[in-house]
Write a protein that holds these residues in place. Sequence first.
Motif, mmCIF file in Angstrom:
data_model
loop_
_atom_site.group_PDB
_atom_site.id
_atom_site.type_symbol
_atom_site.label_atom_id
_atom_site.label_comp_id
_atom_site.label_asym_id
_atom_site.label_seq_id
_atom_site.Cartn_x
_atom_site.Cartn_y
_atom_site.Cartn_z
ATOM 1 N N UNK A 7 0.944 5.345 22.827
ATOM 2 C CA UNK A 7 0.446 6.464 22.016
ATOM 3 C C UNK A 7 1.303 6.633 20.765
ATOM 4 N N UNK A 8 2.600 6.292 20.833
ATOM 5 C CA UNK A 8 3.421 6.334 19.611
ATOM 6 C C UNK A 8 2.868 5.330 18.597
ATOM 7 N N UNK A 9 2.521 4.130 19.072
ATOM 8 C CA UNK A 9 1.979 3.104 18.173
ATOM 9 C C UNK A 9 0.666 3.576 17.549
ATOM 10 N N UNK A 10 -0.165 4.226 18.370
ATOM 11 C CA UNK A 10 -1.443 4.735 17.883
ATOM 12 C C UNK A 10 -1.220 5.717 16.729
ATOM 13 N N UNK A 11 -0.256 6.594 16.926
ATOM 14 C CA UNK A 11 0.038 7.611 15.904
ATOM 15 C C UNK A 11 0.605 6.965 14.641
ATOM 16 N N UNK A 12 1.533 6.036 14.825
ATOM 17 C CA UNK A 12 2.147 5.378 13.655
ATOM 18 C C UNK A 12 1.071 4.665 12.841
ATOM 19 N N UNK A 13 0.185 3.945 13.515
ATOM 20 C CA UNK A 13 -0.868 3.220 12.788
ATOM 21 C C UNK A 13 -1.785 4.191 12.042
ATOM 22 N N UNK A 14 -2.095 5.328 12.697
ATOM 23 C CA UNK A 14 -2.903 6.376 12.042
ATOM 24 C C UNK A 14 -2.218 6.884 10.784
ATOM 25 N N UNK A 15 -0.927 7.143 10.916
ATOM 26 C CA UNK A 15 -0.180 7.682 9.756
ATOM 27 C C UNK A 15 -0.219 6.697 8.586
ATOM 28 N N UNK A 16 -0.009 5.421 8.897
ATOM 29 C CA UNK A 16 -0.035 4.425 7.816
ATOM 30 C C UNK A 16 -1.417 4.388 7.157
ATOM 31 N N UNK A 17 -2.443 4.461 8.016
ATOM 32 C CA UNK A 17 -3.802 4.374 7.496
ATOM 33 C C UNK A 17 -4.153 5.564 6.614
ATOM 34 N N UNK A 18 -3.653 6.736 6.986
ATOM 35 C CA UNK A 18 -4.042 7.949 6.253
ATOM 36 C C UNK A 18 -3.013 8.388 5.221
ATOM 37 N N UNK A 19 -2.018 7.571 4.986
ATOM 38 C CA UNK A 19 -0.999 7.888 3.975
ATOM 39 C C UNK A 19 -1.630 7.601 2.624
ATOM 40 N N UNK A 20 -1.980 8.681 1.886
ATOM 41 C CA UNK A 20 -2.841 8.554 0.710
ATOM 42 C C UNK A 20 -2.257 7.596 -0.331
ATOM 43 N N UNK A 21 -1.016 7.876 -0.737
ATOM 44 C CA UNK A 21 -0.432 7.061 -1.812
ATOM 45 C C UNK A 21 0.583 6.059 -1.260
ATOM 46 N N UNK A 22 0.269 5.521 -0.092
ATOM 47 C CA UNK A 22 1.217 4.658 0.610
ATOM 48 C C UNK A 22 1.788 3.548 -0.278
ATOM 49 N N UNK A 23 0.918 2.766 -0.867
ATOM 50 C CA UNK A 23 1.409 1.603 -1.610
ATOM 51 C C UNK A 23 2.247 2.020 -2.813
ATOM 52 N N UNK A 24 1.773 3.041 -3.547
ATOM 53 C CA UNK A 24 2.555 3.449 -4.724
ATOM 54 C C UNK A 24 3.831 4.172 -4.296
ATOM 55 N N UNK A 25 3.804 4.901 -3.179
ATOM 56 C CA UNK A 25 5.034 5.558 -2.704
ATOM 57 C C UNK A 25 6.095 4.509 -2.329
ATOM 58 N N UNK A 26 5.664 3.430 -1.668
ATOM 59 C CA UNK A 26 6.639 2.394 -1.271
ATOM 60 C C UNK A 26 7.137 1.655 -2.509
ATOM 61 N N UNK A 27 6.247 1.475 -3.487
ATOM 62 C CA UNK A 27 6.659 0.845 -4.755
ATOM 63 C C UNK A 27 7.715 1.731 -5.452
ATOM 64 N N UNK A 28 7.499 3.058 -5.375
ATOM 65 C CA UNK A 28 8.476 3.975 -5.996
ATOM 66 C C UNK A 28 9.832 3.858 -5.302
ATOM 67 N N UNK A 29 9.774 3.694 -3.970
ATOM 68 C CA UNK A 29 11.039 3.533 -3.227
ATOM 69 C C UNK A 29 11.754 2.256 -3.698
ATOM 70 N N UNK A 30 10.980 1.178 -3.854
ATOM 71 C CA UNK A 30 11.562 -0.087 -4.353
ATOM 72 C C UNK A 30 12.197 0.136 -5.738
ATOM 73 N N UNK A 31 11.480 0.872 -6.606
ATOM 74 C CA UNK A 31 12.025 1.139 -7.942
ATOM 75 C C UNK A 31 13.321 1.942 -7.850
ATOM 76 N N UNK A 32 13.337 2.938 -6.952
ATOM 77 C CA UNK A 32 14.559 3.758 -6.816
ATOM 78 C C UNK A 32 15.721 2.882 -6.346
ATOM 79 N N UNK A 33 15.442 2.010 -5.369
ATOM 80 C CA UNK A 33 16.520 1.125 -4.891
ATOM 81 C C UNK A 33 17.034 0.280 -6.060
ATOM 82 N N UNK A 34 16.113 -0.254 -6.851
ATOM 83 C CA UNK A 34 16.523 -1.091 -7.990
ATOM 84 C C UNK A 34 17.344 -0.298 -9.006
ATOM 85 N N UNK A 35 16.933 0.951 -9.241
ATOM 86 C CA UNK A 35 17.697 1.772 -10.204
ATOM 87 C C UNK A 35 19.125 2.008 -9.710
ATOM 88 N N UNK A 36 19.242 2.333 -8.431
ATOM 89 C CA UNK A 36 20.581 2.572 -7.855
ATOM 90 C C UNK A 36 21.401 1.280 -7.930
#
Length: 329
Positions: free
Chosen positions: A204-233
């Motif tokens: 059931x944890x896996x079910x929830x995690x997969x749901x969260x990934x699926x419904x994360x609206x700006x998932x791809x751009x949010x992760x890209x922003x994280x990559x940019x922040x890491x690069x800036x640091x």
Amino acid sequence: MSAFRQTQRRKSLFVVFEGGYHGRSVYTSQFSASHRYRALIGDWRVPVIRLPYPDWEQSKFKDSRTYYNYCLDTVNRLTTSEVGGIVTRNGDPDIAAFMFEPLLNAGGIVKPDKKYLEKLVKIFRKLKALIIVDEVFCGFFRTGKMFGFQHYDFIPDIVVMSKAITNGISPLSCVWAKNPLLSYNNFPPGTHSATFINNPLALSAADTVLDRFEHWKDRDSDIKKLENSLNQIFTIIKERSKLVKSTFALGGVGRLLLRGNFAGKVLDIARTIAYKKPVEGYHGIILASTGMASNVVALNPPLNLTEKEKSIMGKLLISAFAKADKMFL
Ligand SMILES: Cc1ncc(COP(=O)(O)O)c(C=O)c1O
């Protein structure tokens, strides 16, 4: 392994990368690079060939292309001549599988060159080896895509997943394979069974995690922003610190390659850097070093860090390196 043993019954060799890590359980420890993983379990002499370490930055070569051409020559020699020895038993290819991480985790956060990896997949496919991708670390968006292999142009035969599928709440692993590898005939019910597997909490944890990934609206751009922040640091740290040779970030994973084997010491400093003067309530930051790559500081932050948390992470990391520079130079 059972699924694949059915189809590759008479083959014996496994091909992996130098620096690869595939676990420390009884069988998988045989494929992991470091002796430390076999220290307790023992070496079973499973025939394993380790391809050159796919990290040109740690090679003596000046540019990546020359290094990968050199590596490719090595692989060609291994796979096309008796000198190489991979082609054995009456001249038939004896390779059961080419197994790799799309980005080496414990080996020091190394992303193999795209062309090199794609070429290797072609070579081993031609030799009728199964292509197994170990997504235990990379899977579920760690590198910005659902799976790490999606940074390359091939579809594996078998994909092994774990870790993020339950977000660390409960252990769970799973395997996807092309038909008919996991068909009824190859993998009848009962083939894979043990008392504590398939527990409802993990599923059931896996079910929830997969749901969260699926419904994360700006998932791809949010992760890209994280990559940019890491690069800036990383840019700031690289400008200021003589300890750092190069940096790399992809999605939610980053590495700082050091000029010596002192990642462990940097980790110690980072953990308590703000002990006396906490940054927004945080006393330090937990970084990763695998020991196997003791010149690499690795970052694998939660993928959904807020802007504020990213800024705190940056401040702590920058001050940890400032202190490390003072102590070690
Ligand atoms: C790429 C990879 N494969 C497999 C594993 C599983 O390892 P273990 O047997 O230590 O749980 C890990 C864990 O870190 C990993 O990063």
